[in-house]
Design a protein around this motif. Sequence first.
Motif, PDB file in Angstrom:
ATOM      1  N   UNK A 565      67.361   2.699 -27.540  1.00 46.92           N
ATOM      2  CA  UNK A 565      66.774   3.059 -26.254  1.00 46.92           C
ATOM      3  C   UNK A 565      65.255   3.008 -26.285  1.00 46.92           C
ATOM      4  N   UNK A 566      64.657   3.365 -27.396  1.00 48.33           N
ATOM      5  CA  UNK A 566      63.202   3.344 -27.518  1.00 48.33           C
ATOM      6  C   UNK A 566      62.700   2.245 -28.444  1.00 48.33           C
ATOM      7  N   UNK A 567      63.614   1.357 -28.890  1.00 54.57           N
ATOM      8  CA  UNK A 567      63.214   0.381 -29.895  1.00 54.57           C
ATOM      9  C   UNK A 567      63.290  -1.062 -29.488  1.00 54.57           C
ATOM     10  N   UNK A 568      63.916  -1.410 -28.344  1.00 53.23           N
ATOM     11  CA  UNK A 568      63.965  -2.824 -27.971  1.00 53.23           C
ATOM     12  C   UNK A 568      62.643  -3.247 -27.348  1.00 53.23           C
ATOM     13  N   UNK A 569      62.423  -4.557 -27.273  1.00 59.40           N
ATOM     14  CA  UNK A 569      61.098  -5.088 -26.932  1.00 59.40           C
ATOM     15  C   UNK A 569      60.745  -4.894 -25.462  1.00 59.40           C
ATOM     16  N   UNK A 570      61.732  -4.586 -24.598  1.00 60.47           N
ATOM     17  CA  UNK A 570      61.462  -4.478 -23.167  1.00 60.47           C
ATOM     18  C   UNK A 570      61.532  -3.032 -22.673  1.00 60.47           C
ATOM     19  N   UNK A 571      61.213  -2.105 -23.564  1.00 62.77           N
ATOM     20  CA  UNK A 571      61.244  -0.689 -23.191  1.00 62.77           C
ATOM     21  C   UNK A 571      60.283  -0.406 -22.044  1.00 62.77           C
ATOM     22  N   UNK A 572      59.106  -1.007 -22.092  1.00 65.99           N
ATOM     23  CA  UNK A 572      58.078  -0.755 -21.081  1.00 65.99           C
ATOM     24  C   UNK A 572      58.126  -1.737 -19.918  1.00 65.99           C
ATOM     25  N   UNK A 573      59.169  -2.555 -19.855  1.00 67.92           N
ATOM     26  CA  UNK A 573      59.284  -3.557 -18.794  1.00 67.92           C
ATOM     27  C   UNK A 573      60.064  -2.968 -17.622  1.00 67.92           C
ATOM     28  N   UNK A 574      59.449  -2.792 -16.458  1.00 64.26           N
ATOM     29  CA  UNK A 574      60.173  -2.221 -15.312  1.00 64.26           C
ATOM     30  C   UNK A 574      61.199  -3.170 -14.714  1.00 64.26           C
ATOM     31  N   UNK A 575      61.211  -4.441 -15.136  1.00 65.26           N
ATOM     32  CA  UNK A 575      62.142  -5.408 -14.567  1.00 65.26           C
ATOM     33  C   UNK A 575      63.520  -5.372 -15.221  1.00 65.26           C
ATOM     34  N   UNK A 577      66.627  -2.754 -16.487  1.00 69.78           N
ATOM     35  CA  UNK A 577      67.130  -1.398 -16.270  1.00 69.78           C
ATOM     36  C   UNK A 577      68.293  -1.134 -17.208  1.00 69.78           C
ATOM     37  N   UNK A 578      68.175  -0.108 -18.026  1.00 69.04           N
ATOM     38  CA  UNK A 578      69.258   0.334 -18.909  1.00 69.04           C
ATOM     39  C   UNK A 578      69.878   1.565 -18.266  1.00 69.04           C
ATOM     40  N   UNK A 579      71.116   1.430 -17.793  1.00 67.16           N
ATOM     41  CA  UNK A 579      71.777   2.477 -17.013  1.00 67.16           C
ATOM     42  C   UNK A 579      72.815   3.169 -17.878  1.00 67.16           C
ATOM     43  N   UNK A 580      72.792   4.500 -17.863  1.00 67.16           N
ATOM     44  CA  UNK A 580      73.810   5.263 -18.573  1.00 67.16           C
ATOM     45  C   UNK A 580      73.413   5.682 -19.962  1.00 67.16           C
ATOM     46  N   UNK A 581      72.115   5.821 -20.239  1.00 72.45           N
ATOM     47  CA  UNK A 581      71.660   6.191 -21.578  1.00 72.45           C
ATOM     48  C   UNK A 581      72.010   7.631 -21.875  1.00 72.45           C
ATOM     49  N   UNK A 582      72.602   7.863 -23.045  1.00 74.10           N
ATOM     50  CA  UNK A 582      72.892   9.207 -23.503  1.00 74.10           C
ATOM     51  C   UNK A 582      71.610   9.830 -24.052  1.00 74.10           C
ATOM     52  N   UNK A 583      71.506  11.139 -23.882  1.00 74.51           N
ATOM     53  CA  UNK A 583      70.345  11.850 -24.418  1.00 74.51           C
ATOM     54  C   UNK A 583      70.680  12.265 -25.838  1.00 74.51           C
ATOM     55  N   UNK A 584      70.469  11.359 -26.775  1.00 75.91           N
ATOM     56  CA  UNK A 584      70.844  11.592 -28.163  1.00 75.91           C
ATOM     57  C   UNK A 584      69.747  11.075 -29.074  1.00 75.91           C
ATOM     58  N   UNK A 585      69.426  11.854 -30.070  1.00 74.51           N
ATOM     59  CA  UNK A 585      68.408  11.463 -31.027  1.00 74.51           C
ATOM     60  C   UNK A 585      69.070  10.849 -32.243  1.00 74.51           C
ATOM     61  N   UNK A 586      68.544   9.744 -32.704  1.00 75.24           N
ATOM     62  CA  UNK A 586      69.148   9.070 -33.852  1.00 75.24           C
ATOM     63  C   UNK A 586      68.884   9.860 -35.120  1.00 75.24           C
ATOM     64  N   UNK A 587      69.911   9.941 -35.964  1.00 76.27           N
ATOM     65  CA  UNK A 587      69.786  10.601 -37.262  1.00 76.27           C
ATOM     66  C   UNK A 587      69.828   9.613 -38.406  1.00 76.27           C
ATOM     67  N   UNK A 588      70.361   8.426 -38.159  1.00 80.63           N
ATOM     68  CA  UNK A 588      70.416   7.393 -39.193  1.00 80.63           C
ATOM     69  C   UNK A 588      70.455   6.042 -38.519  1.00 80.63           C
ATOM     70  N   UNK A 589      70.091   5.027 -39.253  1.00 82.91           N
ATOM     71  CA  UNK A 589      70.113   3.673 -38.706  1.00 82.91           C
ATOM     72  C   UNK A 589      71.540   3.212 -38.518  1.00 82.91           C
TER      73      UNK A 589
END
Length: 592
Positions: A565-575, A577-589
């Motif tokens: 969610x915070x690591x792909x190259x288009x995170x800051x691109x408003x064009x 839209x990633x819909x349905x993101x869970x509010x979860x913090x990664x603990x491992x790769x």
Amino acid sequence: MARERGNGGRRQARGNVAEPERSVAEHVRERQRFVAEREANRLARPEEQPQANLDHANRKLSGVSTTPRGMLIKKGAGSNHLSQEWCGPFSVARQMIAKREEARLEREAELDEAQGNHPLDQVMLDLANEQKRKAHPALQWKSRPNLTNGDSIYAKRQKRQDVKLNEQKIPSLFQLCTRFLVDNFDCVDALGNVDSSIRAAIAKELVGSNKLDAQAFHAIAEVGIEALELVDCSSITQEDLCDSLEKLLPSGLRFLVLDQCGRCFGPQAANLIVKARVKNLFALAIGGAYVLSDADAASLVRTLSSTLSSIEFKACPMLGKETASAISESYSSATSAKLLELTLEDLPLDAESIASLTAIPAAFQNIQSLGLRFVDGLTDQNVDEILRMSGPTLEALDLSGNHQLTDSILSSIRQNCSGLRSLSLEGLKQLSSEGLEALFLHVPGMALPPMLRRLNLANCDHEAVSDEVIQLATQAAIRRQGDTDVHVANMLGGLVFLNIQGSTRLTDIGLEHLVHACGDSLVEVNFSFCTTVTDKGLGYLVDKCGNQLSKVQIWGNAQLSDEFLDGHRRVDDPNVEVVGAWIKKSTSRSVR
């Protein structure tokens, strides 16, 4: 004196001899250990029921209390049978769990020794991993450096929301004008020479603001317009609709699209259209008209068949055999227009009604878009008959919601629909992975698989859509010949829309196939409830697809984390839209 010396000597002798330590009786210690081990076994393995009991339950005869607290035993030289300290069932339970882990490690070590180790085993393992990474490039995807690593989950969610709403902070001129008109629509008498798409957008905003009353409706339905499109006209009375239609039909109305009609479109409106004898109505779409009878709908079809080329009836519970017969009979005549689009959704059509619809093959020989959604009487045989009649010209097919259909329809689609570009089979639970593979597999000497642009296989059986199905479908979508470059093939074809919600057999390998074949054409994908995709696979897809990718739905994927969610190259691109993101913090790769 002698007596005193004797007594003193005895006292001195007793003082020189050490008194024995007070110890617990052997049988008491054994019984306490038995109770502790029994309770520890219950705590360590609660799924197992205790088998053994004490020899007796008489509290006077028993050396322990009913509460298994245990007793601290000090290790000494004489207590050889006590090899470790124990103080009750909880301590013994921890000891048992620790021993179980040690035993597992010992068994694994013995197994490794039995198999034997070779000095080159690690080298071969590294070589296999390297080959795997080359074969599956998603494994090499790395999340970009997270500059907000110390932020809370709420802060990250807020930043994603700000990025998504960034383009809405400054509304466009069209949005400003539309909102201004809707806010002050009670002062508007007419819209004038406004395009039908703009008129439809204003009507939609009025519905959303609950301002579509009789006055607003007459302002929308001006004399001279070509299209009257309302997403919800339940607040309009049948009298107001008839007054407007009486003026619109003679003045050149060509598209009548009314959804959520309620009591708005009924016998009075249908009879008005029939009596008007209109000669220019091209499309008719009626939804939710629960007072429209079967006879009135059939009369509409027969009267308008000379000009009407697009028909849609949705959620009209009184329609049935008579309407189906009118469609078949009217469009088999030489004087009727060509039936190009037909959609029947959520209608009570039984087997007899379907047979009436397919009675005359000539009615379907020109059809380009066919939708039969949630039709209870539809069978595999009916679909085969319809596709035989309409297959060569059919470009869009929607059979969603018909749970009774099986893999047999896939064979009919393959044999009869060579020009198909859009296919929706949502909710068909009886489709199998083998049937879908046969639909898209290229076999020399057989009809070519459909070259699709839109594919909807959502909510089929959870094992129906696999990596192999995605690979074959994407290869069929581009259908490269010889050494044609993949980018050139994507320009000529490739999937634009893909919905495989609910698949549990889709992995990162399927996403790699999707990127390789349709990376330059894909616009919207839905991977909701696909629980076997990982952060690496989705990150690879978003990074490698072109900038035309605008929407990714991932509802129900709790395995995804902020690595994607915070690591792909288009995170800051408003064009995008990633819909349905869970509010979860990664603990491992993520790993495959």
